[in-house]
Write a protein that holds these residues in place. Structure first.
Motif, PDB file in Angstrom:
ATOM      1  N   ALA A   1       0.831  -1.207   0.000  1.00  0.00           N
ATOM      2  CA  ALA A   1       0.000   0.000   0.000  1.00  0.00           C
ATOM      3  C   ALA A   1       0.868   1.260   0.000  1.00  0.00           C
ATOM      4  O   ALA A   1       0.552   2.246  -0.682  1.00  0.00           O
ATOM      5  N   LYS A   2       1.977   1.241   0.746  1.00  0.00           N
ATOM      6  CA  LYS A   2       2.892   2.388   0.732  1.00  0.00           C
ATOM      7  C   LYS A   2       3.489   2.586  -0.656  1.00  0.00           C
ATOM      8  O   LYS A   2       3.673   3.726  -1.106  1.00  0.00           O
ATOM      9  N   ALA A   3       3.801   1.483  -1.329  1.00  0.00           N
ATOM     10  CA  ALA A   3       4.328   1.591  -2.691  1.00  0.00           C
ATOM     11  C   ALA A   3       3.297   2.194  -3.630  1.00  0.00           C
ATOM     12  O   ALA A   3       3.633   2.976  -4.520  1.00  0.00           O
ATOM     13  N   VAL A   4       2.033   1.835  -3.434  1.00  0.00           N
ATOM     14  CA  VAL A   4       0.962   2.437  -4.245  1.00  0.00           C
ATOM     15  C   VAL A   4       0.912   3.938  -4.004  1.00  0.00           C
ATOM     16  O   VAL A   4       0.770   4.733  -4.942  1.00  0.00           O
ATOM     17  N   ALA A   5       1.043   4.351  -2.736  1.00  0.00           N
ATOM     18  CA  ALA A   5       1.030   5.784  -2.420  1.00  0.00           C
ATOM     19  C   ALA A   5       2.186   6.502  -3.093  1.00  0.00           C
ATOM     20  O   ALA A   5       2.062   7.655  -3.518  1.00  0.00           O
ATOM     21  N   GLY A   6       3.343   5.834  -3.203  1.00  0.00           N
ATOM     22  CA  GLY A   6       4.494   6.463  -3.837  1.00  0.00           C
ATOM     23  C   GLY A   6       4.444   6.449  -5.352  1.00  0.00           C
ATOM     24  O   GLY A   6       5.081   7.272  -6.004  1.00  0.00           O
ATOM     25  N   GLU A   7       3.692   5.517  -5.921  1.00  0.00           N
ATOM     26  CA  GLU A   7       3.678   5.358  -7.375  1.00  0.00           C
ATOM     27  C   GLU A   7       2.456   5.973  -8.051  1.00  0.00           C
ATOM     28  O   GLU A   7       2.526   6.367  -9.210  1.00  0.00           O
ATOM     29  N   ALA A   8       1.337   6.056  -7.343  1.00  0.00           N
ATOM     30  CA  ALA A   8       0.069   6.370  -8.002  1.00  0.00           C
ATOM     31  C   ALA A   8      -0.003   7.805  -8.511  1.00  0.00           C
ATOM     32  O   ALA A   8      -0.689   8.084  -9.486  1.00  0.00           O
ATOM     33  N   LYS A   9       0.668   8.735  -7.805  1.00  0.00           N
ATOM     34  CA  LYS A   9       0.591  10.157  -8.176  1.00  0.00           C
ATOM     35  C   LYS A   9      -0.838  10.679  -8.104  1.00  0.00           C
ATOM     36  O   LYS A   9      -1.222  11.596  -8.838  1.00  0.00           O
ATOM     37  N   VAL A  10      -1.646  10.066  -7.257  1.00  0.00           N
ATOM     38  CA  VAL A  10      -3.006  10.547  -7.000  1.00  0.00           C
ATOM     39  C   VAL A  10      -3.175  10.628  -5.485  1.00  0.00           C
ATOM     40  O   VAL A  10      -2.424  10.005  -4.734  1.00  0.00           O
ATOM     41  N   PRO A  11      -4.160  11.390  -4.989  1.00  0.00           N
ATOM     42  CA  PRO A  11      -4.387  11.454  -3.535  1.00  0.00           C
ATOM     43  C   PRO A  11      -4.615  10.063  -2.949  1.00  0.00           C
ATOM     44  O   PRO A  11      -5.361   9.250  -3.498  1.00  0.00           O
TER      45      PRO A  11
END
Length: 642
Positions: A241-251
């Protein structure tokens, strides 16, 4: 000059406003009670007439009910006026010094003043006009302050136009989710997540949905509404989930399932509404709920009291919100749990969590990759082999491997080394799996020999059996709650056959069997062995259907729906058969171990003597005594068994 760095606006806490209003109210009441800063003392009408007759009064002002009395300077010095000589700050009292209640004697009072003025005993007097406005203000101002304070509090409680669920007192109903966006420094990316290739592929696709949704919607596809990460603790669900936060570039909104739980009724549902409203306003966005089983547990199972369950209300609101957005809002919900079996079925259905991503324990290849990630910041020896480390850590999760790396660094620093080497990692694995080494534990010679014989029994039986894991190391140094341990090199299996389980059970019973063969008595030291072998035998009979008498049936419920059943899923007759078969399995392997040890008694004693002398022996010592195993296999990993 750029104005990018603007000073932050001053933020005033509402508590300062509450305190200011309260102080204003108290100050008004205090000063309204006194007409001046001077010390004014009430006196009777007869006493006032006495002062007037003695020419002590300089000035009098009066209205319909009361009069203020100002004394002459020389009269103020008299002892009888000692209490009104100074004002509240210790300065000379400028008056009025006394107040008099006139009552209904207004005409008589005025006549007395006229006589005293004509006689020269009074310098002046005047009548004050009563102000109806003043009386109204005295009555209304405290009421107005109370009403204003009440309105202010109610506006705060009702949200005052705040978003979503911020409508509870002091924002208690607002979501506690932390918002991560491009302004936040999120350094975790998919490169930092080693292993988990299948899970990463699923998660990366979800990120792609949010980056370019039109790619999928243009041909009629719908964006998945949710993905549930399921797996044992420490396998990397939150890290993904942290990786998603770093990769998604969305809120990215992150919170725990327990953040919805509150002692006040309705707060959980309010926080859910506020969370989803914020996410919709910032869409495309991702909501991550860690440990969702805190609010997503199946409804109606444990509510025997029949009372209203606040957790169920929160879950109902979550179900409504997840299935409530339109298909184009571009908000995806990620959740993580290691208790998927207890989640409500309505939460798991398609349309809410469309995908379930299982995050399993890493295999040997994935463990090597995880080691390489966690070894980057550590000063390690040039000859350190990550392949070897991966073999030494079977069944370890990503969190366990991170702990091993950290513990190895601490051990190396404790020993004043400049780099972490192979032995430090072996010591770290021993420390984590077996516990802290207790070199100062007092063990008698007799107990030490019993422990050595017990561990030598494990080693001997496992060496003699084809399907038992070959031994790598045996120690009689106490660690944690264990007095000794045997380390094995099992091969990785996806399925296990009955003969393999029986050989493992026989090796487990080797310790107690050795005590019986050598000492003709047994001890309590085999508790962990008995616990393990009993679980294995029960699993063979009741779970895997590997017993002929019980047959091809299982009493295991993977869905967890039988958790609250009050009875067993089989009859008493079947229970007796199960108990008998479990006992028969264990006793047969116990007798098998005794037979093997009797045949190799001299080698068992020799191994025990070496173990007493060295305290730790390795595979080479066993090969010296027993020779090479005829059915040697290339193992992959090392585990321990006490």
């Amino acid at each position: 000059m750029s104005n990018d760095n603007k000073p932050n606006k001053l933020k005033i806490s509402p508590w300062f406003i509450y305190g200011g209003l309260l102080l204003a109210f108290l100050a008004y009441n205090y000063f309204a009670a006194s007409t001046s800063w001077n010390e004014t003392k009430p006196t009777s009408l007869s006493t006032f007439y006495k002062f007037l007759d003695e020419s002590q009064v300089k000035k009098v002002t009066y209205n319909k009910t009361t009069a203020d009395v100002y004394l002459k300077p020389e009269a103020l010095k008299l002892k009888e006026h000692e209490k009104v000589q100074k004002d509240m700050f210790g300065n000379p009292n400028k008056g009025p010094q006394y107040t008099v209640v006139i009552g209904d004697n207004n005409e008589l009072f005025k006549k007395k003043l006229d006589e005293a003025t004509k006689a020269g005993r009074l310098s002046e007097y005047s009548a004050e006009q009563d102000s109806a406005l003043g009386e109204w203000l005295i009555t209304l101002v405290p009421l107005l302050i109370i009403v204003a304070l009440w309105i202010f509090m109610m506006r705060r409680m009702s949200g005052g136009g705040a978003a979503g669920g911020g409508g509870q007192i002091f924002n208690i109903g607002k979501s506690k989710a932390k918002l991560f966006d491009e302004k936040n420094d999120i350094k975790v990316t998919f490169k930092d997540v080693a292993g988990l290739e299948g899970a990463k592929e699923e998660i990366q696709e979800i990120v792609e949905f949010l980056r370019t949704p039109e790619k999928y919607t243009s041909i009629g596809g719908k964006i998945p509404k949710g993905a549930l990460l399921v797996g044992p603790p420490g396998t990397g669900k939150t890290l993904l989930a942290k990786a998603v936060a770093g990769e998604a570039k969305v809120p990215f909104f992150s919170l725990s399932g327990s953040d919805f739980v509150e002692m006040f009724v309705g707060v959980g549902a309010s926080r859910v509404r506020d969370l989803f409203k914020q996410a919709k306003e910032k869409s495309p966005a991702i909501i991550f709920i860690d440990e969702i089983d805190a609010v997503g547990r199946a409804r109606g199972k444990n509510n025997f009291s029949g009372s209203n369950d606040e957790r169920e209300n929160t879950l109902n609101q979550l179900l409504t919100e997840m299935d409530g957005f339109g298909t184009n809002t571009n908000v995806i919900v990620l959740a993580a749990t290691n208790r998927a079996d207890v989640l409500d079925k309505a939460l798991m259905r398609a349309g809410r969590f469309d995908r379930q991503i299982y995050v399993d324990l890493p295999d040997i290849r994935e463990r090597r990759e995880i080691f390489e990630v966690h070894l980057k910041p550590i000063k390690k020896s040039e000859h350190l082999d990550t392949e070897f480390l991966a073999k030494q850590t079977p069944g370890f999760s990503g969190a366990d491997i991170a702990n091993v790396c950290n513990e190895a660094a601490l051990i190396a620093a404790r020993n004043n080394k400049t780099a972490v080497d192979k032995q430090d990692f072996l010591d770290a694995v021993d420390r984590i799996v077996g516990g802290l080494e207790k070199k100062n534990k007092i063990i008698s010679t007799e107990e030490k020999r019993a422990i050595a014989v017990h561990e030598a029994g494990h080693a001997t039986v496992s060496w003699m059996l084809e399907h038992a894991a070959p031994l790598v190391k045996v120690t009689i140094v106490p660690r944690g709650q264990s007095l000794g341990a045997a380390w094995y090199l099992p091969e990785e299996r996806l399925i296990v056959r009955p003969e393999q389980m029986l050989d493992e059970m026989c090796a487990t019973m080797g310790g107690r069997a050795a005590e019986r063969v050598i000492f003709d008595k047994i001890s309590t030291g085999a508790l962990s062995d008995l616990e393990k072998v009993t679980k294995q035998a029960r699993a063979m009979v009741t779970i895997y259907g590997l017993n002929e008498k019980v047959g091809n049936v299982t009493y295991y419920d993977s869905s967890g729906q039988s958790e609250y059943n009050f009875g067993k899923p089989y009859s008493e007759d079947t229970a007796q058969i199960i108990d008998k078969e479990i006992s028969t399995l264990i006793e047969s392997q116990y007798q098998r171990a005794i037979t093997l040890l009797i045949e190799n008694k001299d080698k068992l004693l020799k191994l025990a003597d070496i173990l007493i002398e060295k305290e730790v022996i390795f595979k080479d010592d066993l090969e010296t005594i027993f020779g090479s195993r005829p059915f040697e296999k290339s193992g992959h990993e090392v585990i321990t068994e006490a």
